[in-house]
Design a protein around this motif. Structure first.
Motif, PDB file in Angstrom:
ATOM      1  N   GLU A   3       1.341  10.291  -6.256  1.00  0.00           N
ATOM      2  CA  GLU A   3       2.808  11.359  -5.044  1.00  0.00           C
ATOM      3  C   GLU A   3       1.694  12.112  -4.466  1.00  0.00           C
ATOM      4  N   SER A   4       1.378  11.712  -2.765  1.00  0.00           N
ATOM      5  CA  SER A   4       0.989  12.860  -2.417  1.00  0.00           C
ATOM      6  C   SER A   4       1.542  13.127  -0.971  1.00  0.00           C
ATOM      7  N   VAL A   5       0.933  14.487  -0.692  1.00  0.00           N
ATOM      8  CA  VAL A   5       1.665  14.846   0.434  1.00  0.00           C
ATOM      9  C   VAL A   5       1.060  14.083   2.214  1.00  0.00           C
ATOM     10  N   TYR A   6       2.397  13.813   2.395  1.00  0.00           N
ATOM     11  CA  TYR A   6       2.347  12.600   4.287  1.00  0.00           C
ATOM     12  C   TYR A   6       2.042  13.108   4.993  1.00  0.00           C
ATOM     13  N   LEU A   7       0.796  13.285   4.877  1.00  0.00           N
ATOM     14  CA  LEU A   7      -0.256  13.722   6.283  1.00  0.00           C
ATOM     15  C   LEU A   7       0.219  13.785   7.993  1.00  0.00           C
ATOM     16  N   GLY A  14       1.107  -1.151  -0.141  1.00  0.00           N
ATOM     17  CA  GLY A  14      -0.346   0.138   0.231  1.00  0.00           C
ATOM     18  C   GLY A  14       1.080   1.180  -0.427  1.00  0.00           C
ATOM     19  N   PRO A  15       0.734   2.768   0.612  1.00  0.00           N
ATOM     20  CA  PRO A  15       1.205   3.455   0.224  1.00  0.00           C
ATOM     21  C   PRO A  15       2.075   4.274   1.221  1.00  0.00           C
ATOM     22  N   MET A  16       2.864   3.900   0.889  1.00  0.00           N
ATOM     23  CA  MET A  16       4.130   4.527   1.634  1.00  0.00           C
ATOM     24  C   MET A  16       5.371   5.690   1.058  1.00  0.00           C
ATOM     25  N   THR A  17       6.430   5.986   2.030  1.00  0.00           N
ATOM     26  CA  THR A  17       6.818   6.865   1.451  1.00  0.00           C
ATOM     27  C   THR A  17       8.148   6.426   1.149  1.00  0.00           C
ATOM     28  N   GLN A  18       9.102   7.767   0.565  1.00  0.00           N
ATOM     29  CA  GLN A  18      10.820   6.673   0.176  1.00  0.00           C
ATOM     30  C   GLN A  18      11.190   5.793   1.463  1.00  0.00           C
ATOM     31  N   ALA A  19      10.995   6.560   2.513  1.00  0.00           N
ATOM     32  CA  ALA A  19      11.921   6.226   3.439  1.00  0.00           C
ATOM     33  C   ALA A  19      11.053   4.658   3.734  1.00  0.00           C
ATOM     34  N   ASP A  47       3.863  14.137   8.101  1.00  0.00           N
ATOM     35  CA  ASP A  47       5.207  14.963   8.125  1.00  0.00           C
ATOM     36  C   ASP A  47       5.333  15.580   6.922  1.00  0.00           C
ATOM     37  N   ALA A  48       4.843  16.324   6.360  1.00  0.00           N
ATOM     38  CA  ALA A  48       4.248  17.677   5.389  1.00  0.00           C
ATOM     39  C   ALA A  48       5.682  17.658   4.454  1.00  0.00           C
ATOM     40  N   ARG A  49       7.027  17.410   4.685  1.00  0.00           N
ATOM     41  CA  ARG A  49       7.788  17.831   4.336  1.00  0.00           C
ATOM     42  C   ARG A  49       8.147  15.987   3.131  1.00  0.00           C
ATOM     43  N   LYS A  50       7.782  15.454   3.758  1.00  0.00           N
ATOM     44  CA  LYS A  50       7.647  14.069   2.993  1.00  0.00           C
ATOM     45  C   LYS A  50       6.337  13.833   1.873  1.00  0.00           C
ATOM     46  N   SER A  51       6.609  13.010   1.069  1.00  0.00           N
ATOM     47  CA  SER A  51       5.996  12.263   0.300  1.00  0.00           C
ATOM     48  C   SER A  51       5.158  11.100   0.279  1.00  0.00           C
ATOM     49  N   ASN A  52       4.075  10.540   0.288  1.00  0.00           N
ATOM     50  CA  ASN A  52       2.901   9.527  -0.312  1.00  0.00           C
ATOM     51  C   ASN A  52       3.330   8.537  -1.095  1.00  0.00           C
ATOM     52  N   TYR A  53       3.741   7.941  -1.795  1.00  0.00           N
ATOM     53  CA  TYR A  53       3.955   7.357  -2.853  1.00  0.00           C
ATOM     54  C   TYR A  53       2.474   6.061  -3.279  1.00  0.00           C
ATOM     55  N   ARG A  54       1.694   6.185  -3.974  1.00  0.00           N
ATOM     56  CA  ARG A  54       0.675   4.592  -4.046  1.00  0.00           C
ATOM     57  C   ARG A  54       0.548   4.535  -5.567  1.00  0.00           C
ATOM     58  N   LEU A  55      -0.206   2.999  -6.134  1.00  0.00           N
ATOM     59  CA  LEU A  55      -0.317   2.850  -7.638  1.00  0.00           C
ATOM     60  C   LEU A  55      -1.680   3.697  -7.905  1.00  0.00           C
TER      61      LEU A  55
END
Length: 85
Positions: free
Chosen positions: A59-63, A26-31, A65-73
């Motif tokens: 790509e969307s904002v990771y809620l 499912g959705p995850m950050t780069q780290a 930590d707004a400095r990170k992005s969240n990725y999903r299909l």
């Protein structure tokens, strides 16, 4: 709409691994993707760029930590929305 399977076929193995990781986890950050796939963060970043170029990852904002992005299909959107009648 882009067929994800055909779009991912021509990509490098690292992009395929990141795609499959997102598909299973499912959705995850780069780290988080780097930890789950055991790939270096730089490789994950490159793989995500390749996947975004063929429109299979969004790509969307990771809620948390707004400095990170969240990725999903990208196909998750199509599955979540009811069909138009």
């Amino acid at each position: 709409m882009v067929d994800p399977k055909s779009a991912v076929t021509s990509l490098p193995p690292s992009a395929k691994l990141v795609y499959k990781t997102l598909q299973y986890e499912g959705p995850m950050t780069q780290a988080q993707l780097a930890d789950a796939s055991l790939l270096p963060q730089r490789t994950v970043r490159h793989a995500l760029k390749k996947l975004e170029d063929v429109d299979v990852v969004e790509e969307s904002v990771y809620l948390m930590d707004a400095r990170k992005s969240n990725y999903r299909l990208a196909e998750d959107d199509a599955a979540a929305e009811p069909p138009l009648v």
